[in-house]
Motif scaffolding. Structure first.
Motif, PDB file in Angstrom:
ATOM      1  N   ASP A  87       2.307  -1.518  33.287  1.00 58.48           N
ATOM      2  CA  ASP A  87       1.286  -1.092  34.245  1.00 58.48           C
ATOM      3  C   ASP A  87       0.877   0.363  34.104  1.00 58.48           C
ATOM      4  OD1 ASP A  87       1.223  -3.618  35.437  1.00 58.48           O
ATOM      5  OD2 ASP A  87       2.913  -3.111  36.739  1.00 58.48           O
ATOM      6  N   GLY A  88       1.450   1.076  33.168  1.00 56.76           N
ATOM      7  CA  GLY A  88       1.165   2.497  33.021  1.00 56.76           C
ATOM      8  C   GLY A  88      -0.250   2.785  32.563  1.00 56.76           C
ATOM      9  N   SER A  89      -0.722   3.946  32.910  1.00 54.99           N
ATOM     10  CA  SER A  89      -2.056   4.365  32.512  1.00 54.99           C
ATOM     11  C   SER A  89      -2.027   4.886  31.085  1.00 54.99           C
ATOM     12  CB  SER A  89      -2.548   5.469  33.458  1.00 54.99           C
ATOM     13  OG  SER A  89      -3.636   6.150  32.892  1.00 54.99           O
ATOM     14  N   GLU A  90      -2.827   4.278  30.218  1.00 56.38           N
ATOM     15  CA  GLU A  90      -2.904   4.763  28.836  1.00 56.38           C
ATOM     16  C   GLU A  90      -3.464   6.167  28.777  1.00 56.38           C
ATOM     17  OE1 GLU A  90      -4.577   2.608  25.482  1.00 56.38           O
ATOM     18  OE2 GLU A  90      -3.941   0.737  26.446  1.00 56.38           O
ATOM     19  N   VAL A  91      -4.424   6.461  29.664  1.00 51.42           N
ATOM     20  CA  VAL A  91      -5.048   7.784  29.685  1.00 51.42           C
ATOM     21  C   VAL A  91      -4.004   8.853  30.039  1.00 51.42           C
ATOM     22  CG1 VAL A  91      -6.805   9.201  30.832  1.00 51.42           C
ATOM     23  CG2 VAL A  91      -7.312   6.843  30.249  1.00 51.42           C
ATOM     24  N   THR A  92      -3.187   8.584  31.062  1.00 48.87           N
ATOM     25  CA  THR A  92      -2.156   9.547  31.471  1.00 48.87           C
ATOM     26  C   THR A  92      -1.112   9.696  30.377  1.00 48.87           C
ATOM     27  OG1 THR A  92      -2.516   9.067  33.808  1.00 48.87           O
ATOM     28  CG2 THR A  92      -0.412  10.087  33.211  1.00 48.87           C
ATOM     29  N   SER A  93      -0.655   8.595  29.819  1.00 48.69           N
ATOM     30  CA  SER A  93       0.346   8.636  28.765  1.00 48.69           C
ATOM     31  C   SER A  93      -0.159   9.428  27.556  1.00 48.69           C
ATOM     32  CB  SER A  93       0.717   7.216  28.356  1.00 48.69           C
ATOM     33  OG  SER A  93       1.679   7.225  27.351  1.00 48.69           O
ATOM     34  N   LYS A  94      -1.383   9.185  27.145  1.00 53.44           N
ATOM     35  CA  LYS A  94      -1.963   9.897  26.002  1.00 53.44           C
ATOM     36  C   LYS A  94      -2.060  11.390  26.302  1.00 53.44           C
ATOM     37  CE  LYS A  94      -5.908   9.948  22.893  1.00 53.44           C
ATOM     38  NZ  LYS A  94      -7.229   9.416  22.587  1.00 53.44           N
ATOM     39  N   PHE A  95      -2.490  11.738  27.516  1.00 54.88           N
ATOM     40  CA  PHE A  95      -2.589  13.147  27.906  1.00 54.88           C
ATOM     41  C   PHE A  95      -1.215  13.817  27.805  1.00 54.88           C
ATOM     42  CE2 PHE A  95      -2.408  16.665  30.858  1.00 54.88           C
ATOM     43  CZ  PHE A  95      -3.593  17.337  30.618  1.00 54.88           C
ATOM     44  N   MET A  96      -0.195  13.186  28.376  1.00 49.75           N
ATOM     45  CA  MET A  96       1.148  13.782  28.388  1.00 49.75           C
ATOM     46  C   MET A  96       1.709  13.921  26.972  1.00 49.75           C
ATOM     47  SD  MET A  96       1.771  14.708  31.376  1.00 49.75           S
ATOM     48  CE  MET A  96       0.933  14.479  32.928  1.00 49.75           C
ATOM     49  N   ASN A  97       1.342  13.014  26.089  1.00 54.32           N
ATOM     50  CA  ASN A  97       1.803  13.110  24.697  1.00 54.32           C
ATOM     51  C   ASN A  97       1.097  14.225  23.929  1.00 54.32           C
ATOM     52  OD1 ASN A  97       3.716  11.076  24.785  1.00 54.32           O
ATOM     53  ND2 ASN A  97       2.212   9.490  24.352  1.00 54.32           N
ATOM     54  N   ASN A  98      -0.017  14.722  24.458  1.00 55.81           N
ATOM     55  CA  ASN A  98      -0.788  15.751  23.768  1.00 55.81           C
ATOM     56  C   ASN A  98      -0.640  17.151  24.358  1.00 55.81           C
ATOM     57  OD1 ASN A  98      -2.107  14.309  21.635  1.00 55.81           O
ATOM     58  ND2 ASN A  98      -3.239  13.237  23.212  1.00 55.81           N
ATOM     59  N   ILE A  99       0.209  17.315  25.377  1.00 52.62           N
ATOM     60  CA  ILE A  99       0.390  18.653  25.944  1.00 52.62           C
ATOM     61  C   ILE A  99       1.662  19.279  25.404  1.00 52.62           C
ATOM     62  CG2 ILE A  99      -0.917  18.061  28.014  1.00 52.62           C
ATOM     63  CD1 ILE A  99       1.656  17.955  29.587  1.00 52.62           C
ATOM     64  N   GLU A 100       1.769  20.586  25.570  1.00 48.50           N
ATOM     65  CA  GLU A 100       2.937  21.305  25.079  1.00 48.50           C
ATOM     66  C   GLU A 100       4.179  20.860  25.850  1.00 48.50           C
ATOM     67  OE1 GLU A 100       4.494  25.870  24.341  1.00 48.50           O
ATOM     68  OE2 GLU A 100       2.466  25.534  25.088  1.00 48.50           O
ATOM     69  N   GLN A 101       5.196  20.477  25.120  1.00 43.97           N
ATOM     70  CA  GLN A 101       6.436  19.978  25.709  1.00 43.97           C
ATOM     71  C   GLN A 101       7.386  21.163  25.932  1.00 43.97           C
ATOM     72  OE1 GLN A 101       6.820  16.371  26.080  1.00 43.97           O
ATOM     73  NE2 GLN A 101       4.657  16.476  25.604  1.00 43.97           N
ATOM     74  N   ARG A 102       7.610  21.540  27.161  1.00 41.14           N
ATOM     75  CA  ARG A 102       8.464  22.690  27.458  1.00 41.14           C
ATOM     76  C   ARG A 102       9.715  22.298  28.241  1.00 41.14           C
ATOM     77  NH1 ARG A 102       5.939  27.784  27.126  1.00 41.14           N
ATOM     78  NH2 ARG A 102       8.074  28.447  27.432  1.00 41.14           N
ATOM     79  N   GLN A 103       9.995  21.001  28.348  1.00 41.53           N
ATOM     80  CA  GLN A 103      11.078  20.578  29.224  1.00 41.53           C
ATOM     81  C   GLN A 103      12.473  20.956  28.734  1.00 41.53           C
ATOM     82  OE1 GLN A 103       9.032  18.340  27.633  1.00 41.53           O
ATOM     83  NE2 GLN A 103      10.065  16.430  27.223  1.00 41.53           N
ATOM     84  N   PHE A 104      12.605  21.374  27.490  1.00 43.73           N
ATOM     85  CA  PHE A 104      13.923  21.751  26.998  1.00 43.73           C
ATOM     86  C   PHE A 104      14.092  23.249  26.860  1.00 43.73           C
ATOM     87  CE2 PHE A 104      13.064  17.446  25.336  1.00 43.73           C
ATOM     88  CZ  PHE A 104      14.019  16.781  26.095  1.00 43.73           C
ATOM     89  N   ASP A 105      13.075  23.998  27.269  1.00 44.88           N
ATOM     90  CA  ASP A 105      13.145  25.468  27.222  1.00 44.88           C
ATOM     91  C   ASP A 105      13.865  25.995  28.456  1.00 44.88           C
ATOM     92  OD1 ASP A 105      11.613  25.110  25.017  1.00 44.88           O
ATOM     93  OD2 ASP A 105       9.805  26.057  25.812  1.00 44.88           O
ATOM     94  N   ASP A 106      14.570  27.077  28.286  1.00 45.08           N
ATOM     95  CA  ASP A 106      15.197  27.727  29.444  1.00 45.08           C
ATOM     96  C   ASP A 106      14.577  29.073  29.686  1.00 45.08           C
ATOM     97  OD1 ASP A 106      16.951  26.095  30.774  1.00 45.08           O
ATOM     98  OD2 ASP A 106      18.589  26.500  29.378  1.00 45.08           O
TER      99      ASP A 106
END
Length: 106
Positions: A87-106
């Motif tokens: 049921d996920g949004s392809e548009v949202t998923s694609k957007f999140m895959n194309n932004i800078e991933q900073r979740q492992f930075d401290d």
């Protein structure tokens, strides 16, 4: 430090994120832009992903959701809530895959 998937419920995650400054509510519009209002939009290059948390419904495992904690180029922090899986949004998923991933930075 991995901050992902550390909450039991979507409500708990959102409440904690708000306390930590993620106070804006965003969505990804049909044009693939992060939208805060009809006049405020951000391209993927203008957004950082700081963390995300996935949840399964207690009564229905197919009722799955995900909350993304993001920061925009303007310095505003907020959340995007979406379904994931079938049921996920392809548009949202694609957007999140194309932004800078900073979740492992401290």
């Amino acid at each position: 430090m991995n901050r992902n998937n550390q909450y039991s419920t979507l409500v708990e995650a959102i409440e904690n994120l708000v306390r930590r400054g993620y106070t804006h509510n965003y969505r990804v519009n049909q044009y693939g832009q992060l939208e805060e209002s009809k006049t405020v939009h951000y391209l993927p290059s203008e957004v950082e992903l700081h963390e995300f948390h996935r949840f399964e419904g207690e009564t229905n495992p197919s009722d799955m959701s995900i909350v993304y904690a993001v920061k925009t180029k303007s310095g505003n922090k907020g959340t995007v809530v979406d379904s994931y899986g079938v049921d996920g949004s392809e548009v949202t998923s694609k957007f999140m895959n194309n932004i800078e991933q900073r979740q492992f930075d401290d």
